[in-house]
Design an enzyme around this catalytic site. Structure first.
Site, short mmCIF file in Angstrom:
data_model
loop_
_atom_site.label_atom_id
_atom_site.label_comp_id
_atom_site.label_asym_id
_atom_site.label_seq_id
_atom_site.Cartn_x
_atom_site.Cartn_y
_atom_site.Cartn_z
N HIS A 40 -6.16 -2.07 -3.14
CA HIS A 40 -7.05 -1.88 -1.94
C HIS A 40 -8.30 -2.78 -1.94
CE1 HIS A 40 -7.91 1.19 -4.95
NE2 HIS A 40 -9.19 1.04 -4.33
N CYS B 41 0.54 5.09 -0.43
CA CYS B 41 1.55 4.85 0.32
C CYS B 41 1.60 5.86 1.17
CB CYS B 41 2.75 4.86 -0.91
SG CYS B 41 3.05 3.34 -1.59
N HIS C 40 -3.05 1.87 -6.00
CA HIS C 40 -2.33 0.96 -5.10
C HIS C 40 -3.53 -0.02 -4.67
CE1 HIS C 40 0.42 1.17 -1.40
NE2 HIS C 40 -0.60 0.12 -1.00
P1 5GP Z 1 -11.03 2.90 -6.23
O1 5GP Z 1 -12.02 3.46 -7.07
O2 5GP Z 1 -9.47 3.06 -6.70
O3 5GP Z 1 -11.44 1.44 -6.05
O4 5GP Z 1 -11.23 3.27 -4.80
C1 5GP Z 1 -10.52 4.42 -4.18
C2 5GP Z 1 -11.08 4.87 -2.97
O5 5GP Z 1 -10.45 5.64 -2.24
C3 5GP Z 1 -12.66 5.78 -3.24
O6 5GP Z 1 -13.59 4.86 -2.80
C4 5GP Z 1 -12.06 6.95 -2.16
O7 5GP Z 1 -13.05 7.58 -1.79
C5 5GP Z 1 -10.87 6.69 -1.68
N1 5GP Z 1 -10.04 7.75 -1.17
C6 5GP Z 1 -9.46 8.50 -2.25
N2 5GP Z 1 -8.49 9.13 -1.61
C7 5GP Z 1 -8.67 9.08 -0.15
C8 5GP Z 1 -7.93 9.64 0.69
O8 5GP Z 1 -7.10 10.42 0.62
N3 5GP Z 1 -8.47 9.10 2.00
C9 5GP Z 1 -9.29 8.19 2.21
N4 5GP Z 1 -9.68 7.81 3.46
N5 5GP Z 1 -10.11 7.51 1.00
C10 5GP Z 1 -9.54 8.03 -0.02
ZN ZN Z 2 1.28 2.88 -2.92
#
Ligand code: 5GP
Ligand code: ZN
Length: 112
Positions: free
Chosen positions: A98, A6, A96
């Site tokens: 994605h 967010c 969130h």
């Molecule tokens: P999940 O594991 O929830 O599917 O993916 C979260 C993704 O967000 C991870 O690949 C991680 O590297 C990325 N990520 C987490 N925090 C940030 C951030 O502050 N900026 C960016 N650009 N990517 C982030």
């Molecule tokens: Zn959010």
């Protein structure tokens, strides 16, 4: 609510953007897992795929309409994979919704 994505959507946390409009934002993942690794999020806070419903599914449809354009803009020309992790077993770390767009190279044939 303390949600990193967010904050990225609001612009309070910076990101390396590929695409943005009033409904969605696409930015490069901080910790890329392929040559090209972009995240696409709805600006509306939806926790994960479990929370998609008739009221918010238009945001998801819109993301999928825009993904081809986002992938091209990120330099992907030969196909890609779309991943959305949900919940503990899905290893979702940011609550969130994605979509990971990964590509720019030949990916593993295995998905898990
Ligand atoms: P999940 O594991 O929830 O599917 O993916 C979260 C993704 O967000 C991870 O690949 C991680 O590297 C990325 N990520 C987490 N925090 C940030 C951030 O502050 N900026 C960016 N650009 N990517 C982030
Ligand atoms: Zn959010």
């Amino acid at each position: 609510m303390d949600c990193i994505f967010c904050k990225i959507a609001e612009g309070t946390i910076p990101s390396n953007k590929v695409y943005e409009d009033e409904r969605i934002i696409a930015f490069y993942d901080l910790n890329p897992q392929a040559k090209v690794h972009v995240l696409v999020i709805p600006k509306l806070h939806i926790a994960c795929a479990d929370e998609i419903n008739a009221d918010n599914s238009g945001e998801i449809a819109y993301i999928f309409e825009k993904i081809p354009q986002i992938a091209r803009k990120a330099g992907i020309t030969n196909g890609y994979r779309i991943i959305s992790n949900c919940g503990d077993d899905g290893c979702q770390s940011v609550k969130h919704l994605h979509f990971h767009i990964i590509g720019g190279e030949k990916l593993s044939e295995k998905m898990a």
